[in-house]
Motif scaffolding. Structure first.
Motif, PDB file in Angstrom:
ATOM      1  N   ALA A  30     -26.620 -37.268  -5.410  1.00 26.60           N
ATOM      2  CA  ALA A  30     -26.958 -37.739  -3.895  1.00 26.60           C
ATOM      3  C   ALA A  30     -25.442 -37.481  -3.197  1.00 26.60           C
ATOM      4  CB  ALA A  30     -27.130 -39.080  -3.925  1.00 26.60           C
ATOM      5  N   GLY A  31     -25.698 -37.035  -1.974  1.00 25.56           N
ATOM      6  CA  GLY A  31     -24.370 -36.902  -1.328  1.00 25.56           C
ATOM      7  C   GLY A  31     -24.035 -37.956  -0.243  1.00 25.56           C
ATOM      8  N   SER A  32     -24.826 -39.014  -0.052  1.00 30.21           N
ATOM      9  CA  SER A  32     -24.510 -39.930   1.042  1.00 30.21           C
ATOM     10  C   SER A  32     -24.988 -41.118   0.401  1.00 30.21           C
ATOM     11  CB  SER A  32     -25.241 -39.586   2.195  1.00 30.21           C
ATOM     12  OG  SER A  32     -26.592 -39.373   2.024  1.00 30.21           O
ATOM     13  N   GLN A  33     -24.711 -42.047   1.163  1.00 30.89           N
ATOM     14  CA  GLN A  33     -25.288 -43.627   1.098  1.00 30.89           C
ATOM     15  C   GLN A  33     -26.732 -43.652   1.025  1.00 30.89           C
ATOM     16  OE1 GLN A  33     -23.780 -46.731   3.457  1.00 30.89           O
ATOM     17  NE2 GLN A  33     -25.607 -48.127   3.033  1.00 30.89           N
ATOM     18  N   GLU A  34     -27.477 -42.881   1.971  1.00 31.53           N
ATOM     19  CA  GLU A  34     -28.941 -42.952   2.506  1.00 31.53           C
ATOM     20  C   GLU A  34     -29.674 -42.144   1.096  1.00 31.53           C
ATOM     21  OE1 GLU A  34     -31.879 -40.754   5.547  1.00 31.53           O
ATOM     22  OE2 GLU A  34     -29.918 -41.529   6.339  1.00 31.53           O
ATOM     23  N   GLU A  35     -28.996 -41.023   0.717  1.00 30.71           N
ATOM     24  CA  GLU A  35     -29.672 -40.383  -0.465  1.00 30.71           C
ATOM     25  C   GLU A  35     -29.533 -41.126  -1.568  1.00 30.71           C
ATOM     26  OE1 GLU A  35     -27.632 -36.461  -0.801  1.00 30.71           O
ATOM     27  OE2 GLU A  35     -28.506 -35.801   1.200  1.00 30.71           O
ATOM     28  N   ALA A  36     -28.542 -41.712  -1.735  1.00 33.26           N
ATOM     29  CA  ALA A  36     -28.371 -42.499  -3.106  1.00 33.26           C
ATOM     30  C   ALA A  36     -29.510 -43.798  -3.109  1.00 33.26           C
ATOM     31  CB  ALA A  36     -27.041 -43.059  -3.218  1.00 33.26           C
ATOM     32  N   ALA A  37     -29.416 -44.484  -1.883  1.00 35.36           N
ATOM     33  CA  ALA A  37     -30.655 -45.756  -1.707  1.00 35.36           C
ATOM     34  C   ALA A  37     -31.915 -45.130  -2.094  1.00 35.36           C
ATOM     35  CB  ALA A  37     -30.337 -46.046  -0.504  1.00 35.36           C
ATOM     36  N   GLU A  55     -18.260 -39.818   2.295  1.00 31.72           N
ATOM     37  CA  GLU A  55     -18.289 -39.075   3.807  1.00 31.72           C
ATOM     38  C   GLU A  55     -19.257 -39.995   4.919  1.00 31.72           C
ATOM     39  OE1 GLU A  55     -18.279 -34.946   4.034  1.00 31.72           O
ATOM     40  OE2 GLU A  55     -16.382 -34.919   2.720  1.00 31.72           O
ATOM     41  N   GLU A  56     -20.498 -40.126   4.213  1.00 34.46           N
ATOM     42  CA  GLU A  56     -21.506 -40.763   5.065  1.00 34.46           C
ATOM     43  C   GLU A  56     -22.004 -41.875   4.311  1.00 34.46           C
ATOM     44  OE1 GLU A  56     -24.813 -38.051   5.762  1.00 34.46           O
ATOM     45  OE2 GLU A  56     -23.450 -36.324   5.872  1.00 34.46           O
ATOM     46  N   GLY A  57     -21.399 -43.207   4.834  1.00 33.50           N
ATOM     47  CA  GLY A  57     -22.016 -44.404   4.205  1.00 33.50           C
ATOM     48  C   GLY A  57     -21.058 -45.081   3.325  1.00 33.50           C
ATOM     49  N   SER A  58     -21.252 -46.106   2.924  1.00 35.91           N
ATOM     50  CA  SER A  58     -20.458 -47.011   1.704  1.00 35.91           C
ATOM     51  C   SER A  58     -20.935 -46.777   0.424  1.00 35.91           C
ATOM     52  CB  SER A  58     -20.511 -48.267   2.376  1.00 35.91           C
ATOM     53  OG  SER A  58     -19.900 -49.200   1.564  1.00 35.91           O
ATOM     54  N   ALA A  59     -19.737 -46.610  -0.413  1.00 37.17           N
ATOM     55  CA  ALA A  59     -19.907 -46.834  -1.864  1.00 37.17           C
ATOM     56  C   ALA A  59     -20.201 -48.247  -2.376  1.00 37.17           C
ATOM     57  CB  ALA A  59     -18.779 -46.424  -2.565  1.00 37.17           C
ATOM     58  N   LEU A  60     -19.577 -49.078  -1.667  1.00 37.21           N
ATOM     59  CA  LEU A  60     -19.720 -50.498  -1.953  1.00 37.21           C
ATOM     60  C   LEU A  60     -21.304 -50.875  -1.605  1.00 37.21           C
ATOM     61  CD1 LEU A  60     -16.424 -52.331  -1.447  1.00 37.21           C
ATOM     62  CD2 LEU A  60     -17.537 -51.803  -3.846  1.00 37.21           C
ATOM     63  N   ALA A  61     -21.927 -50.423  -0.581  1.00 41.73           N
ATOM     64  CA  ALA A  61     -23.309 -50.667  -0.069  1.00 41.73           C
ATOM     65  C   ALA A  61     -24.180 -49.993  -1.251  1.00 41.73           C
ATOM     66  CB  ALA A  61     -23.346 -50.106   0.963  1.00 41.73           C
ATOM     67  N   VAL A  62     -23.789 -48.941  -1.671  1.00 40.56           N
ATOM     68  CA  VAL A  62     -24.683 -48.326  -2.749  1.00 40.56           C
ATOM     69  C   VAL A  62     -24.599 -49.129  -3.881  1.00 40.56           C
ATOM     70  CG1 VAL A  62     -24.939 -46.331  -4.307  1.00 40.56           C
ATOM     71  CG2 VAL A  62     -24.451 -45.922  -1.769  1.00 40.56           C
TER      72      VAL A  62
END
Length: 120
Positions: A30-37, A55-62
């Motif tokens: 995954a390259g972003s918060q959205e893809e990880a979620a 670059e896109e999103g927050s690691a802590l949110a993930v």
């Protein structure tokens, strides 16, 4: 063992993926918060390798979402910064099990993934 790599740098994602797959891990990228979620909500992972600065999103949110959706999944944070060198990431993310510099050798990363992944 199932591993999710969340890293904005595609070259680094690919490098880590190749090393993990050579040791027999099943790896999702995954390259972003959205893809990880999306990956976290659809599949179970034993370990998430997560760059602190996306670059896109927050690691802590993930990490927070993973803690909610998959409380058994452990997170290995990687960072090119010294910001969390005091260990404060462990207070912010209860599923954090390690923090490594981004420059850690891929073989060492694999060893850490293997160590914590077998404990989950």
């Amino acid at each position: 063992m199932q591993v999710l790599i969340v890293e904005s740098n595609a070259s680094l994602r690919w490098l880590w993926q190749r090393h993990l797959e050579r040791r027999g891990f099943a790896v999702e990228l995954a390259g972003s918060q959205e893809e990880a979620a999306e990956a976290i909500s659809e599949r179970t992972h034993d370990i998430i390798v997560l760059d602190v600065v996306l670059e896109e999103g927050s690691a802590l949110a993930v990490a927070d979402y993973a803690s909610y959706r998959r409380p058994e999944t452990r997170v290995i944070f990687v960072t090119s910064s010294t910001f969390f060198s005091d260990g404060s990431i462990f207070a912010l993310a209860p599923n954090a099990c390690a923090v490594l510099p981004s420059g850690t050798s891929p073989d060492d990363l694999v060893t850490v993934v293997e160590h914590y992944g077998t404990r989950s």
